[in-house]
Design an enzyme around this catalytic site. Structure first.
Site, PDB file in Angstrom:
ATOM      1  N   HIS A  95       0.835  -1.194   0.000  1.00  0.00           N
ATOM      2  CA  HIS A  95       0.000   0.000   0.000  1.00  0.00           C
ATOM      3  C   HIS A  95       0.874   1.250   0.000  1.00  0.00           C
ATOM      4  CE1 HIS A  95       0.894  -0.497   4.321  1.00  0.00           C
ATOM      5  NE2 HIS A  95       0.878   0.833   4.325  1.00  0.00           N
ATOM      6  N   HIS A 141       5.537   6.316  -1.302  1.00  0.00           N
ATOM      7  CA  HIS A 141       6.235   5.083  -1.688  1.00  0.00           C
ATOM      8  C   HIS A 141       5.475   3.867  -1.179  1.00  0.00           C
ATOM      9  CE1 HIS A 141       7.696   6.080   2.375  1.00  0.00           C
ATOM     10  NE2 HIS A 141       7.727   4.769   2.552  1.00  0.00           N
TER      11      HIS A 141
END
Length: 251
Positions: free
Chosen positions: A107, A196
């Protein structure tokens, strides 16, 4: 003998009896002391966190009943192309460290992990929904491999940083999330966030070892994005509140 005398005489001989007189002279029976030996005692709940059960992970704040850990994110669906990339990154990483594990889920965080009180969950969901009104769906891609280490230096993460086009969309969304968080006096996201997705991790602080091979890791990413790892189309934003998951659809 008067009535008072009778009472006085009885009282003088009642020290060993199971009865006593109340303040108007009437006799009342003493209740026996209750036997509590068989009554179950409910202990006070105290959560004990064991990092050994969570791959060495340490809570950023203690578990308290009624407090729900909450954060907003984009869920990245697993694919064969992603796992092919991770296998190749993992092989290279194992040339400089002893072990390397894949993350449990994939995620991209759009908020800090904060504490939300249980009674605020419903209204918080509504605030988030309002924040995402008129936010359009978009393509998400990755541009570089980066190395991050947690504050406790207990784990080092190998992550995929999003490309500039994706970063622009995520910055807008994270600001919308910040607005909802501010309504509940919750900490907002970083001023200049690095969006990220953590994909691999190793124990301890191994930033130096991994940064020594960062060019090779980025070369692997470049080859895989050219061949098989394509951009994905993001249509939903997710929110995790304790063990509850909520999803919001973009336009």
């Amino acid at each position: 003998m008067s009535a008072l005398a009778y009472i006085s005489e009885y009282g003088s001989n009642s020290d060993d009896s199971d009865s006593e007189f109340d303040n108007i002279g009437c006799m009342r029976t003493k209740l026996p002391t209750p036997n509590l030996s068989k009554v179950a005692v409910v202990p006070v709940y105290e959560h004990q966190d064991d990092p050994q059960l969570h791959d060495g992970r340490i809570r950023s704040f203690p578990h308290v009943r009624g407090n729900w850990a909450t954060f907003v994110f984009i869920q990245y669906l697993e694919s064969d192309a992603l796992h092919d990339l991770l296998d190749k990154l993992q092989e290279k990483i194992l040339s400089v460290v002893e072990s390397c594990q894949k993350c449990n889920d994939f995620h991209i965080s759009l908020s800090m992990t904060v504490v939300l009180k249980y009674h605020l969950i419903s209204s918080f969901r509504t605030s988030l929904q309002s924040s995402f009104n008129n936010i359009k769906s978009f393509d998400l891609g990755f541009a570089a491999v980066k190395v991050y280490c947690n504050e406790e230096n207990s784990r080092t993460f190998i992550s995929l940083d999003v490309d500039p086009f994706t970063h622009k969309f995520l910055k807008v969304i994270s600001k919308k999330v910040d607005q909802a968080f501010e309504e509940y006096q919750l900490p907002t996201f970083y001023e200049d966030p690095s969006f990220h997705m953590s994909v691999l991790w190793v124990k301890g602080n191994k930033k130096t070892e991994l940064n020594n091979i960062i060019e090779s890791l980025n070369e692997i990413l470049f080859q895989e994005t050219e061949n098989s790892l394509k951009n994905i189309f993001v249509e939903t934003i997710s929110c995790k509140v304790g063990n509850k998951y909520f999803q919001y659809t973009l336009t």
